[in-house]
Structure formats: structure tokens, C-alpha cells
Design an enzyme around this catalytic site. Structure first.
Site, short mmCIF file in Angstrom:
data_model
loop_
_atom_site.label_atom_id
_atom_site.label_comp_id
_atom_site.label_asym_id
_atom_site.label_seq_id
_atom_site.Cartn_x
_atom_site.Cartn_y
_atom_site.Cartn_z
N GLU A 209 1.64 -7.59 -3.40
CA GLU A 209 0.68 -9.41 -3.61
C GLU A 209 1.65 -10.01 -4.89
O GLU A 209 1.28 -10.93 -5.32
CB GLU A 209 -0.48 -9.25 -3.87
CG GLU A 209 -1.23 -9.41 -2.99
CD GLU A 209 -1.25 -7.62 -2.13
OE1 GLU A 209 -0.85 -6.70 -2.64
OE2 GLU A 209 -1.07 -7.85 -0.49
N ASN B 80 1.72 -4.52 3.44
CA ASN B 80 2.07 -5.80 3.89
C ASN B 80 3.54 -6.52 3.16
O ASN B 80 3.91 -5.62 2.47
CB ASN B 80 0.94 -6.61 3.47
CG ASN B 80 1.02 -7.12 2.01
OD1 ASN B 80 0.39 -6.41 0.92
ND2 ASN B 80 1.82 -7.71 1.30
N ASP C 95 -1.35 -10.02 5.98
CA ASP C 95 -1.87 -9.36 4.96
C ASP C 95 -2.02 -7.55 5.11
O ASP C 95 -3.35 -6.79 4.70
CB ASP C 95 -2.38 -9.34 3.14
CG ASP C 95 -3.30 -8.19 2.21
OD1 ASP C 95 -2.06 -6.61 2.45
OD2 ASP C 95 -3.81 -8.27 1.79
N TRP D 147 -9.12 0.81 2.23
CA TRP D 147 -9.68 2.43 1.50
C TRP D 147 -10.02 3.60 2.26
O TRP D 147 -9.98 4.32 1.66
CB TRP D 147 -8.69 1.81 -0.07
CG TRP D 147 -9.66 1.14 -0.79
CD1 TRP D 147 -9.84 -0.13 -0.76
CD2 TRP D 147 -11.07 2.29 -1.30
NE1 TRP D 147 -10.91 -0.06 -1.48
CE2 TRP D 147 -11.75 0.74 -2.05
CE3 TRP D 147 -11.17 3.21 -1.33
CZ2 TRP D 147 -13.21 1.65 -2.02
CZ3 TRP D 147 -12.39 3.54 -1.49
CH2 TRP D 147 -13.60 2.69 -2.65
N CYS E 175 -6.42 -17.65 -11.42
CA CYS E 175 -8.55 -16.94 -11.65
C CYS E 175 -8.82 -16.60 -10.66
O CYS E 175 -9.70 -15.25 -10.86
CB CYS E 175 -8.90 -18.40 -12.29
SG CYS E 175 -7.35 -19.35 -13.37
CA CA Z 1 -2.07 -5.76 0.90
#
Ligand code: CA
Length: 713
Positions: free
Chosen positions: A207, A283, A328, A417, A634
């Protein structure tokens, strides 16, 4: 040295060496030193089911235990044996290892603990002192998923990219090596694995514009043995391996400038039978292909399973699950190796249920697809083409047109995960499933930043709308479930519905049991063949991590690391409340039949107060600018549209909204030790002020909504 002295020296050595000899009497191998684990011992793990020596118990990572003292007839008598409180209130994702009576595990911020597995007494702990400000580089909380052990050492990958070998007896570092370039925003959250004397470790950062790779280090010395990059680098420089020259043909534009992604942040599995190492890759970065590889291309090896030679890192085969990822959809999720019979033929298969929602059965000798079917509701593809392995994408999958497309699943994944488990007795795979979509729309004029996640997605369009009917319609679709999946029939055998996603990893046992923690704060046992609920324990906090089981002196224990966090409560705001609004109490929980320990009473939680509105003279344009900056900078930690999932501060209730404290926190790094870095390099005083105006707007809006709701009741 005289003869007498020599004799006494020898006897001292014998006594020292015999520290673990007692276990020989119980049919377990003698251990001359703590964590005296090697390849032959892990390969023969079923001969000592009392131990849990590697991340998935065996190299096959089935997370199935032959232990059955605790079983479907007596699990109702399972009680707490001991618990161990941790010193952080961040997410807990680690699978503990247990070797010869010692438990090794990690907590948030990559801290390592060794406990007496019978009593919970602390033997040692190790704090790698990860700088708090590195937390801004973590997409998904400052979590860690566990250690590896080998030949007297304990290995941990730290959030800031180090691989550290600790003496298993004392917790003292033996060697440390930096596995990443600190100029890039790499993190390590996954558990290392050890195979053939090499510690294999990957990293995250998909990311944040990094280039994915996996590395092998000599377990004895910490020297780099090989590194395999999962995506090609700058084509004007020589490629690191011939296969990357091939992979480069599947990319377009200046992909290497944003790193490409393909990070190996979780699953790494060694196959001793075929001498292969399988890695799962993440990703592409940024998520939106438009900004990554603008003229198309499949983008190898993102979202793939890649098989490598463990001695050299040489490429052997790959299977790509998502071509030209736009969502993603990491393929980093756990891989299970199993030997099964398909149409009367014995097959060596690899099982994976990645984020994209398909359950894959792959021939692991050569990477060919045997079958793939959705294991839950998805709307981005209708199936997988058996000839090409390509998902058959639906019209909305690539969010065409200008409107946000409600794609299921979203970045959280249909499964992430949280480990699944496979029972060879029932033939079922037990999967913690998430049902939560995402509104995808490409960002306009996307520019990568160094202090924000770089999705390339319109993060304002993805935010939760405040119209109560629309909000309800969205929240009504959010669910979780425990699915028992028949991998050969490719169908669901049974299901337990959960109110929300992000429930725990699973463990299955010979006792016909499946254990799973819940996002709502329980730890539970089910009958493995039917799904009948047999036992539940109030854990006082969300339980996400994978449970394990072990035995000492013939007594079986079940352990799970409790503690709420990770990306779901950090980033998804109100969506995360569907799972039960639990708090974080980070703690190791260990159970046995007839255990007599208790948890301390839980302090009642105060509901967030109704606060008076704060004056907000900012224009609508300023509030909107603040919203854009909030969602970009944020929201990944403080929650979508400024609603915190309860792990990190909810800024709507912050006392810093009123006064200058806000600017010290946002621009001067006053809270950097807790992960709140200074944003001054990318945000001006004006920017920080507009973010504050937006948060004040959201606070006043929230209080008005609460008052309205209270008046209705
Ligand atoms: Ca990812």
C-alpha cells in the site's frame, strides 16, 4: 587440566546437556538445549504431537493436531489453565510455537516472549525497540504473526524490517540483519519459516509503493543466501533473474517507479517432498492498475503463488490468481499442502482461499489448476476459466464509468491472514470468512505520497455515507462466518454464521474439534464433522490469531493469543462495529481440561459521552478539503470518516480538537513514540486546520445523530 577436573567438567556438561532428557521417558526426543529444532524433527512432527515447532505445526501447514485427549466428548470441561497479560493494546495476530515445554510467541511491535508452557511463567522477553514512527508505514496495525525456531535460536522479523536471531535459552540477540531498504516503506509482520538451515522472510508495503521480494538468510550466521524479487525492477538495469525479464513483458508504463508491489507478507511454505518453497504474493501497488501499469498487462508476479528452489531462490512455476489486480486482492493467504485422492488418483495438492473469494486446489508438482470455486458470495467474477486460470470477471469488477462500484469482496478479502486448518480426518478445510465489500472508484489525479497509503482509489467515494437508510443497507451486507469447506467437492459442508467479519484463525484436531476465536470476544469449539457448537469461553476481547494445541507430561493444552486490532478495526470505522465493538485486552490464553484459572473481572466500559458541539466556522469547501485529507492520511488508523473501531483514538472525542494541541500532534510529532509521526513534510498548517474542521464537523454531526436517536427511544 587434571584428571579430576576433567571428570567434573564432563559431568557438568552432561548435567547441562541433560536438561531435556526427562522428556525421553515420555516418548519425546531428548533436547539438549531449548528450541533444538531441525528439519528432520519438523518433517517427523507427527512423532511428537506434544510440540508445535513451526508456524502451521508441520511443514504442510495444515494446523491439524493428532492430539485427542481433549475431544468432542469432554471439551465442555475445558477451562482456563493460565493466562499471560501483555504490555500493549494493539492487535495480536501471532501463532505461538511450543517446543519441549516452552512457548515462544510475538506481540504487537514485534516483541518476543518465552513462557513456561505449563505455568505461563515468563522465562524471558525481548523488545526489538521498533521506533514508534515506523508505525506510519504499516497498512494494518503494528502486528506480528509469530516466530520461527531452529537449532537453539528464535527468529523474529520486526516491523521496521530487521531479522533478529535470539538465543532460545536467554532471549539474547545472536545476530541481526536489516532485510529492507529503510528509504522505502517496508514492514515485516509475517512469521519467518526455516527450511534447510535458511530463514525465509518476506515483507509488506504493497500500500506504500514498494517492490516485493522474499529472502533467505543462513540460520547460523544471518548472511543473505538468496533473494527473489516478485516483480521486475527498472528495465534499463539488468534484471536480477531471467524470469524477471519474462515478467517485465507483463507490465507497462513506469511501474518500477512505484515499486510494483507483489509483497510476500504472510504465506511461505516449504515442501520437503518436492523440495519446493511456495510463496504467496500481494497486490500491485498502487491498487488501481490505471496508475500502476497504465497500458495493461497481467503484472507478474503480483497476486500469485510462486514455487522456488529453497537452496537458490530459483523460479520453478507460478500460478497467478488475479490478473492485473485492481482491488488489493492479495494472494498472501495461508497455503496448505495435502495429499489427496482425486478420481482415484493420488494428487499432491496446494489449497488456498485467498482474498478474492475463490478456493483453489492446485497441483503443487507443477502449478496447474485442479479446481477453483467461490467459497462465499462474490460479485466480481462468476468463476475461473479452467484452461487459462483467469477469473471470469463481471461487468462491475473493474469499476468502469465514473461511479463507485460496490465490489464484493473488498480489500479486507473474503479470507485474509487468519489461518485456516485442514483435517485429514474430516477432509474439510475450516475457513474464517469475511463478507464485506468496498466501493471502488479510481482516484482522479492520483499522486503517490510518502506519509499516506497509496491506493490510487477515491478514498472519499469509498467512505461510509451518513444517510441512515443507505448506511443501514450497507451494514446489513456485512457478515462473517466459519465455513467448513470440502476442497474436493468444492462445496460447503457446514457453516456458522457470525454477526461480523474478522473472526479468528482455526485449529482442527484428532479429537473431532475445530477451535476458533471470534471478533465478538469468545473462544469456541465446534464438532469438526457437523459444526455443532460444543464450548465457548468469554475472552473479554476480540480473538483473531490462530490457536495451537500441545502437550506436556501427557496433559493436552489449547492456546490462543487474544487481542483485537489489525486493519479491520483500524480502518473500516462503523463497519467494524458489526463484529461486536470489543476492546483490546492483549493476553495469551491457555486451556486444559479441569483448569482452575480465572480472568480478572472486566471493568464495565463507559459509552462515549454526548459532547457539546464545537464551533466550526470553516466553510463547506474547507470541511470537504479536510475530508479528502482525512480519508487519505488519517483513516487507515483512525477509521473511515473519523469513526474509530476502538483500538486507536476516536478523534471525534479528542480534547485536542479545541486548541493548539492538534497542531503539535499532527505537525510536530508529539505522539511519535506511539506511531503518530509528524506530517509536516506533506501537510501544511492550513491542511491540518482543515482536517480539524472536518473532524469537528463529524463530531457535531455524530452528537446530533445520537441526540436524535435518544429522542426516538
Ligand atoms: Ca495488500
Amino acid at each position: 587440566m587434571g584428571r579430576g577436573k576433567l571428570l567434573s567438567f564432563v559431568s557438568v556438561v552432561l548435567v547441562l546437556m541433560c536438561g531435556g532428557c526427562r522428556r525421553k521417558d515420555q516418548g519425546q526426543p531428548a533436547a539438549s538445549k531449548p528450541a533444538d529444532v531441525n528439519g528432520s524433527r519438523i518433517v517427523a512432527a507427527d512423532r511428537e504431537p506434544g510440540n508445535w515447532m513451526t508456524h502451521g505445526r508441520t511443514y504442510s501447514e495444515q494446523r491439524f493436531s493428532p492430539l485427542k485427549q481433549i475431544n468432542d466428548r469432554n471439551v465442555s470441561q475445558l477451562r482456563l489453565a493460565w493466562s499471560y497479560d501483555l504490555d500493549t493494546h494493539r492487535g495480536q495476530e501471532a501463532t505461538p510455537l511450543v517446543v519441549d515445554g516452552v512457548m515462544y510467541f510475538t506481540s504487537a511491535w514485534s516483541k518476543v516472549f518465552a513462557l513456561n508452557a505449563r505455568t505461563g511463567a515468563l522465562l524471558w522477553s525481548y523488545d526489538p525497540k521498533v521506533p514508534g514512527e515506523w508505525g506510519v508505514n504499516a497498512c494494518c496495525d503494528v502486528v506480528n504473526r509469530g516466530v520461527a525456531v531452529w537449532n537453539g535460536k528464535v527468529f523474529v522479523g520486526t516491523l521496521d524490517g530487521r531479522l533478529i536471531a535470539l538465543d532460545a535459552a536467554t532471549g539474547t540477540p545472536v545476530w541481526k540483519t536489516l532485510t529492507v531498504d529503510r528509504n522505502s516503506r517496508y514492514t515485516i509482520t509475517g512469521a519467518p519459516r526455516v527450511a534447510k538451515g535458511k530463514v525465509i522472510v518476506g515483507n509488506g508495503g504493497g500500500e506504500f509503493g514498494v517492490r516485493g521480494y522474499v529472502s533467505a538468510y543462513d540460520a547460523g550466521t544471518g548472511k543473505l543466501v538468496w533473494r527473489f524479487y516478485t516483480v521486475p525492477g527498472n528495465p534499463s538495469k539488468p534484471f536480477e533473474s531471467p524470469i524477471l525479464a519474462q515478467a517485465a513483458k507483463t507490465w507497462s508504463g513506469d511501474w518500477w517507479k512505484s515499486g510494483g508491489g507483489g509483497t510476500v507478507w504472510d504465506a511461505i511454505v516449504y515442501d520437503p517432498e518436492l523440495d519446493l518453497l511456495y510463496i504467496g504474493t500481494g497486490n500491485g501497488t498502487p491498487w488501481s492498475e490505471k496508475y500502476r501499469s497504465p497500458k495493461g498487462g497481467d503484472n507478474l508476479f503480483t497476486c500469485s503463488i510462486v514455487a522456488l528452489r529453497p537452496d537458490t531462490g530459483e523460479y520453478v512455476w507460478h500460478y497467478q490468481e488475479d490478473f492485473a489486480d485492481d482491488w488489493d486482492f492479495d494472494s498472501d493467504e495461508q497455503m496448505i499442502l495435502a495429499d489427496v485422492s482425486i478420481q482415484g488418483r493420488p494428487r499432491k495438492v496446494l489449497l488456498q482461499a485467498p482474498k478474492n473469494g475463490f478456493f483453489y486446489v492446485i497441483d503443487r508438482t507443477n502449478g496447474t489448476l485442479i479446481s477453483a470455486k467461490p467459497f462465499t458470495y462474490i460479485n466480481w467474477a462468476t468463476g475461473v476459466d479452467m484452461k487459462t486460470g483467469r477469473p471470469l470477471e463481471t461487468a462491475l469488477a473493474r469499476y468502469p464509468g465514473g461511479d463507485p462500484a460496490p465490489v464484493v469482496p473488498g480489500p479486507l478479502g473474503a479470507h485474509s491472514w487468519q489461518p485456516m486448518s485442514y483435517s485429514p480426518l474430516t477432509g474439510l478445510v475450516y475457513i474464517p470468512v469475511n463478507n464485506v465489500g468496498f466501493k471502488y472508484k479510481s482516484a482522479e489525479n492520483f499522486e503517490p505520497k510518502k506519509l499516506a497509503p497509496n491506493y490510487g482509489i477515491d478514498v472519499v467515494a469509498a467512505g461510509m455515507p451518513q444517510d441512515p437508510n443507505i448506511k443501514k443497507a450497507i451494514l446489513d451486507t456485512v457478515r462473517g462466518k466459519l465455513v467448513a469447506w470440502d476442497p474436493l467437492e468444492q462445496k460447503q459442508a457446514w457453516v456458522v454464521e457470525r454477526p461480523g467479519p474478522w473472526n479468528g484463525g482455526t485449529l482442527s484436531t484428532s479429537g473431532n474439534l475445530v477451535f476458533e476465536g471470534t471478533a465478538g470476544g469468545n473462544f469456541e469449539a465446534y464438532r469438526a464433522n457437523t459444526g455443532e457448537k460444543l464450548w465457548s469461553f468469554a475472552a473479554q476481547t476480540g480473538v483473531m490469531a490462530g490457536p495451537v494445541t500441545y502437550a506436556i507430561d501427557g496433559e493436552q493444552y489449547v492456546a490462543v493469543l487474544a487481542g483485537w486490532g489489525g486493519v479491520f478495526p483500524l480502518a473500516t470505522g462503523e463497519v467494524s462495529f458489526q463484529s461486536g465493538r470489543v476492546r483490546n485486552i492483549s493476553r495469551m490464553l491457555v486451556f486444559k481440561l479441569g483448569g482452575t484459572a480465572n480472568l480478572p473481572a472486566l471493568e464495565p466500559r463507559e459509552e462515549p459521552p454526548l459532547l457539546p458541539p464545537l464551533p466550526n466556522r470553516a466553510s463547506a469547501a474547507t470541511v470537504h478539503k479536510g475530508e479528502q485529507l482525512f480519508q487519505r492520511y488519517c483513516a487507515a488508523c483512525h477509521g473511515d470518516v473519523a469513526v474509530s473501531g476502538g483500538v486507536l483514538p476516536d478523534l471525534r472525542y479528542s480534547s485536542a480538537l479545541d486548541g493548539d494541541q492538534w497542531f503539535s500532534d499532527v505537525l510536530e510529532g508529539m505522539l511519535k513514540s506511539e506511531g503518530m509521526v509528524s506530517f509536516a513534510k506533506e501537510l501544511s498548517h492550513d491542511d491540518a486546520a482543515s482536517i480539524r474542521s472536518y473532524v469537528i464537523f463529524r463530531r457535531n454531526q455524530t452528537m446530533a445523530q445520537k441526540k436524535l436517536a435518544a429522542a426516538k427511544n
